[in-house]
Design an enzyme around this catalytic site. Sequence first.
Site, PDB file in Angstrom:
ATOM      1  CB  CYS A   2       0.519  14.424  -2.685  1.00 10.70           C
ATOM      2  SG  CYS A   2      -0.144  13.460  -4.050  1.00 10.70           S
ATOM      3  CG  ASN A 100      -2.107  15.371   0.347  1.00  8.41           C
ATOM      4  OD1 ASN A 100      -2.257  14.281  -0.190  1.00  8.41           O
ATOM      5  ND2 ASN A 100      -1.906  15.509   1.647  1.00  8.41           N
ATOM      6  N   GLY A 101      -4.690  14.763  -1.911  1.00 13.61           N
ATOM      7  CA  GLY A 101      -5.999  14.162  -1.661  1.00 13.61           C
ATOM      8  C   GLY A 101      -6.559  13.581  -2.941  1.00 13.61           C
ATOM      9  CD  GLU A 481       5.885  -5.255  10.641  1.00 13.23           C
ATOM     10  OE1 GLU A 481       4.799  -5.264  10.058  1.00 13.23           O
ATOM     11  OE2 GLU A 481       6.705  -4.326  10.525  1.00 13.23           O
ATOM     12  CE  LYS A 485       8.199  -3.594   8.287  1.00 12.52           C
ATOM     13  NZ  LYS A 485       7.459  -2.352   8.250  1.00 12.52           N
ATOM     14  CD  GLU A 488       6.464  -2.063   4.216  1.00  9.46           C
ATOM     15  OE1 GLU A 488       5.509  -1.286   4.295  1.00  9.46           O
ATOM     16  OE2 GLU A 488       7.251  -2.258   5.179  1.00  9.46           O
ATOM     17  CG  HIS A 504      -5.055 -27.306   6.314  1.00  3.67           C
ATOM     18  ND1 HIS A 504      -6.007 -28.291   6.268  1.00  3.67           N
ATOM     19  CD2 HIS A 504      -4.498 -27.386   7.543  1.00  3.67           C
ATOM     20  CE1 HIS A 504      -6.049 -28.922   7.434  1.00  3.67           C
ATOM     21  NE2 HIS A 504      -5.139 -28.394   8.224  1.00  3.67           N
TER      22      HIS A 504
END
Lengths: 608, 608
Positions: A2, A100-101, A481, A485, A488, A504
């Site tokens: 937020c 916010n929180g 990574e 990417k 996302e 495996h």
Amino acid sequence: MCGIVGYLGHRNVVEVLISGLSRLEYRGYDSAGISVMQNDEIVSVKAQGRLKNLEAKVEGRHLDAHLGIGHTRWATHGAPSDVNSHPHNSNDGKISVVHNGIIENYMELKEMLQEKGYTFLSDTDTEVIPNLLHLNYEGDLLEAVMKTVKQLKGSYALGVICTEEPQKIVATRKDSPLVVGLGEGEYFIASDVPAILNYTREIIYLNDGEFAVLEGPALQLFSAEGLSVERPTTTITWNAESAEKGGYAHFTLKEIYEQPKALRDTMTSRIVPGQPIKLDDIHITREMLLHYSRIYIVACGTAYNAGLIGKVAMENLSRIPVEVDVASEFRYRNPLIDNRTLVITISQSGETADTLAVLRDAQTKGARVIAITNVVGSSISREADDVFYTWAGPEIGVASTKAYLTMLVALYAIGIHFAELLDTKTAEELDAIKKELLTLPEKVAEILAHVEKVKDFAQRIHGEKDVFFLGRGLDYQIAVEASLKLKELSYIHSEAYAGGELKHGSIALIEDGISVIAPITQRDLTEKMQSNIKEVVSRGAKVMAVTYAENEDVAKYADEVIYIPSTLDLIAPILAVVPLQLLAYYVALYKGLDVDKPRNLAKSVTVE
Amino acid sequence: MCGIVGYLGHRNVVEVLISGLSRLEYRGYDSAGISVMQNDEIVSVKAQGRLKNLEAKVEGRHLDAHLGIGHTRWATHGAPSDVNSHPHNSNDGKISVVHNGIIENYMELKEMLQEKGYTFLSDTDTEVIPNLLHLNYEGDLLEAVMKTVKQLKGSYALGVICTEEPQKIVATRKDSPLVVGLGEGEYFIASDVPAILNYTREIIYLNDGEFAVLEGPALQLFSAEGLSVERPTTTITWNAESAEKGGYAHFTLKEIYEQPKALRDTMTSRIVPGQPIKLDDIHITREMLLHYSRIYIVACGTAYNAGLIGKVAMENLSRIPVEVDVASEFRYRNPLIDNRTLVITISQSGETADTLAVLRDAQTKGARVIAITNVVGSSISREADDVFYTWAGPEIGVASTKAYLTMLVALYAIGIHFAELLDTKTAEELDAIKKELLTLPEKVAEILAHVEKVKDFAQRIHGEKDVFFLGRGLDYQIAVEASLKLKELSYIHSEAYAGGELKHGSIALIEDGISVIAPITQRDLTEKMQSNIKEVVSRGAKVMAVTYAENEDVAKYADEVIYIPSTLDLIAPILAVVPLQLLAYYVALYKGLDVDKPRNLAKSVTVE
């Protein structure tokens, strides 16, 4: 997450709030809302979805007010909706709050308030606050806020207005960021500096537990105990323009292309061949280092992925054992921390809640903490014992790109610094690494100048549901990574496997036509990695490899090969990830997705 | 992978080979083939796919031979096909070879042989061996094999026959398993004991580099240097029947239901309340333990997942820092190993190539190695300094279930043992854990007695393409294993996330209707985990939770809740995984898949 913003001054408050929220959308964009003081009455307007929905709603209202608060939301309690949007008001409409929180004890407070006759419209935790303020109000808003926050458990940055004191905004924070801005006879509050940079560069960073009262032409600050305090203002020197898109279609693409500059800036004055690494804000001596038995690197998301590479680089350079962990896991598993532990926390925003909690726990147990962060003055940077600022500039795209690359450089620089202190490598060896690091900006630029193959491959795979990444050694960490990417930005379910682990279990998922992406930068592991590629190819996979210029062999097995400039194996990951960032970007673009603001995500995760 | 078998004796060799291969199919089933010596000529029959294809082909041939070799294949070089199937013969058809392993320098050897006029039919690495043998043959097959293996780089178990010496099988091994079986005037070779258990229980385990010559009524063993050696025979006491399905539809289901017994067997005589843990094959003293600065747990696949839990348990119990790594990654990243390092390797088969390599490297660098394995006499058990045998019995299903559970118990037992040596916990605390461990067989049986909800959920999700697992703390580690199980058995792309990491990227994949599975056994983390569940529910996910009996709260958020009996948080993972194994089994069943032999997978990964 937020973002909150507040304003008091001569301007039309609606314009200031909308402008501020537009710069805070990276903190969440499930809904937005404002409350303004119009003729001593609170008028609240809220809308689900992007800010433009709110703008449309506000337009017809002809609001002409000069004090107000605004909010852009990332849903935690209650689904995204108009009614769950902030601001939230007391039942009588006289008090309005942006928050916010997360309020952990809201259920208990809600029941207490309901027993007293208060009713609730939303599913949020926040709505208890305006009603609790109403209950506690005895003619002084600051006193009511002070009393109220004592009853709250959890994290919060709050902006509060009240019709009984229509010239006043009261703000406070605990474990969520909040800054106060000072203009010419006008005042601002905001979760982050960019929100108000169009109006002022004079900022006060509020500390945990402090209160700010903005009233008429004055600003007063109070400690948790209610005593008046003075805090210095900081003049922000960076340009609001630098956070604009600068001609690129998206912030994310712009930030990918800013990487040569970000790398150069981050290395400047710190990495100079023939000289020891120079880290102004890190004060660790050889004696201290010999005393440490272990280093923990702790972070979340992309910063954690940087840590995975940092571990290998740092162990290789300094021969100190390094363990990497996810902050949200590390803090709850009773880790072995004492005064012989060095902790490195990594956070682009410097506000990541779980990472900040780890920093504090570690310090309490006697550990020393180094922070790697991109934001000067952030909570993590202020509380750490030592700091490495990545000078990547503001990162607006939710998916981290340039911050990630500069975090890698930070970890290598610290690793070399430790190697110098401990004499674990010769000056010649370290000089060779420094020289190669300094060539990276140019090599990244070279990669960015030739993107046709990446675009072609993105075009080919953009309709797929599942994609796999394979790597060995540092290439596995890069694959992790690159996979994040892609996930996302494109919502493709991608996953990274260590080449040797494929057999495996995960190879059961490899079927005809599936796409596999393989970074191959580690010369010693090239042959083994190519064996793994053959295994998936023989089961029908289509493979794109990213490899160093001399590796001609891979073209025999892979369908597509992206060549990157040669460098040392140890630092090659910094190059290999660049075409894979671009791949994720173009896949999302071809899918028609909102690249800068992927669904469900927010830039800075300031709740747990 | 791959399985090899060979026979020389009075029986019809075809029957023995087919019978043996049928017991080795768990090592790979891309194709199968045999070569038999029929009237001093080699007759080879090969077929892609399952063994029944080979049986059908052999049936019409009316073969009546008494010496031969057979092979069941897991493809590494060259796709599954008839022509890539073993055995592979020399161009003149006079030498035939079965091979398990990978020849790393086969390209180079192939070019050399092609220059000499040899031609190649297949894409395999193996086909160089019969031709190289032909080149090296000067009237003595053993000599030719000895000369040939000197030219090979890589790993191999070999069985060789030759028309010039039609009464002889020569076998040898390096880094791939091979046993010799002794019957009444008959001899066997095999990758693993079950292949020949219908015929004999007298076994010789061949060491790396050794040669066996089976000829007429005699067996001779030779060292790498060609010297005659004697090796003891081992009498196998376990029953071939115990590896049969025993009324269950699949080995995998049978093995899931064998878990109460496997747990009980593994704990028997070792874990007794009021007494110290008793581990006969582990000889580590308090002094040694105080000397170790660090423990590495290294393994692959499911055994690695067991190690993830082992780390948390062992650090909690003994307060020694533990790091877990994947064997194929660990061995190539120059890890910090010295004589102050203790390494724990885990491998069901005791033959996992990467894990074995780590064991050897670690010993070379001065570390002590404990092996946790299910196979007595396996390479890893023989080479380790200390051994913990999980007494789970033979595991035939490719997806590990009962071996995993007993590996967990092994890790807890070792952790308690270390805590006893180091006095890091009181006797009362440790006794409480021992008592709870001993209740697990009964509690697992209780879970196995109530599977309706799991079957319902499996029915609901079996058509889905993607499933996510979420967990915090030890529940994350369980989620990782549960996800692997679902992946292996059902080919659904499932992935496990740490609850707190969700917001750092992966939540972008959560969309309306997606299934999320959440083990919640850690009481301290229940509230935070339930917050994460709310986050995915508010984005449309359907959630199945697995949680402890008293946690009624979760039913408010989750669509389906599986309750498991209460136990200590520390050992709860051992229970939570059981319904998730069953889930994976039933999803695969409803999809009509071959549960015991998932595609592309093999039981024992004896190549890198």
